[in-house]
Design an enzyme around this catalytic site. Structure first.
Site, PDB file in Angstrom:
ATOM      1  N   ASP A  80      40.917  43.066  31.527  1.00 54.62           N
ATOM      2  CA  ASP A  80      40.821  42.182  32.696  1.00 54.62           C
ATOM      3  C   ASP A  80      39.874  41.019  32.414  1.00 54.62           C
ATOM      4  OD1 ASP A  80      42.291  44.088  34.066  1.00 54.62           O
ATOM      5  OD2 ASP A  80      40.496  45.018  34.940  1.00 54.62           O
TER       6      ASP A  80
HETATM    7  N1  URA Z   1      40.753  49.457  32.983  1.00 51.68           N
HETATM    8  C1  URA Z   1      40.471  48.464  33.833  1.00 51.68           C
HETATM    9  O1  URA Z   1      40.331  48.692  35.029  1.00 51.68           O
HETATM   10  N2  URA Z   1      40.332  47.225  33.341  1.00 51.68           N
HETATM   11  C2  URA Z   1      40.450  46.917  32.044  1.00 51.68           C
HETATM   12  O2  URA Z   1      40.292  45.759  31.650  1.00 51.68           O
HETATM   13  C3  URA Z   1      40.745  47.966  31.156  1.00 51.68           C
HETATM   14  C4  URA Z   1      40.894  49.228  31.650  1.00 51.68           C
END
Ligand code: URA
Length: 223
Positions: A80
């Site tokens: 993310d």
């Molecule tokens: N889980 C999440 O919530 N975000 C990420 O970027 C990776 C795994």
């Protein structure tokens, strides 16, 4: 444009003939086509960076952190915008597919800092599997990494075997805790140790082999 295509000296007459530029000699009108060198890098992605090659809104993207890399590399899965840590990038599509294929379950480990201090029972739920919008999660490995009573927050080390969208954040939400910081520290056997934030390094041949072996040996966990 048409041309006589040969693979290892044999004319190709059938549509859909498969060839691998890494091992086969492919020629068009007698001239070999050059295949791009395969590269594999690991980036310590800072937060506030998009896991994509370009962003129409002009935000920072992971390729901004790969100076000197001329090859067009793609991320192996995503992190993310607000997640930091270990991100693999490669121009080897087969490698990327194998490592992100839902049938393979290469473990990924995160440090998740959350608001409040989850009870042992909450963490047990994550260990067993929690119900999310898109179904039950597979069992996860979970342990306390740090508890700060003054700040009323905890950092939990969690290893998951899937790669669903915003999975770790959603898992903690399911037990009533908002993730305020998320960092991936391991991808399979590969750790982030020694790599400063915003920097990348090439993987060794051995590390690439190790990841491929891990992906091949990991089988779908039955629900
Ligand atoms: N889980 C999440 O919530 N975000 C990420 O970027 C990776 C795994």
């Amino acid at each position: 444009m048409s041309g006589a295509v040969e693979v290892n000296g044999e004319p190709v007459t059938t549509l859909g003939t498969k060839a691998d530029p890494a091992v086969d000699v492919i020629t068009v009108n007698g001239r070999p086509i050059r295949s791009e060198k395969k590269i594999y890098v690991m980036l310590n992605k800072p937060k506030g960076v998009i896991t994509s090659a370009k962003d129409p809104q002009g935000r920072k993207v992971v390729s901004d952190f790969l100076p000197g890399i001329k090859e067009r590399v793609y991320p192996v899965g995503r992190l993310d915008y607000d997640t930091e840590g270990l991100l693999l990038l490669t121009n080897d599509g087969e490698f990327a597919n194998l490592l992100t294929h839902p049938k393979h379950h290469v473990p990924k480990t995160y440090l998740a800092t959350v608001k409040g201090v989850p009870h042992g029972t909450g963490l047990e739920q994550l260990q067993k599997g929690v119900m999310l919008e898109d179904g039950m999660t597979y069992p996860a490995d979970v342990e306390y990494h740090d508890v700060n009573m003054d700040k009323n927050e905890a950092t939990i080390r969690i290893t998951i075997h899937e790669g669903r969208n915003r999975q770790v954040r959603r898992m903690f939400e399911a037990i009533g805790h908002k993730v305020t910081r998320l960092k991936r520290i391991r991808f399979g056997e590969l750790g982030l140790e020694g790599l400063p934030r915003g920097k990348f390094r090439h993987l060794s041949e051995q590390e690439v082999k190790m990841l491929l072996n891990e992906a091949r040996k990991s089988h779908k966990v039955q629900k």
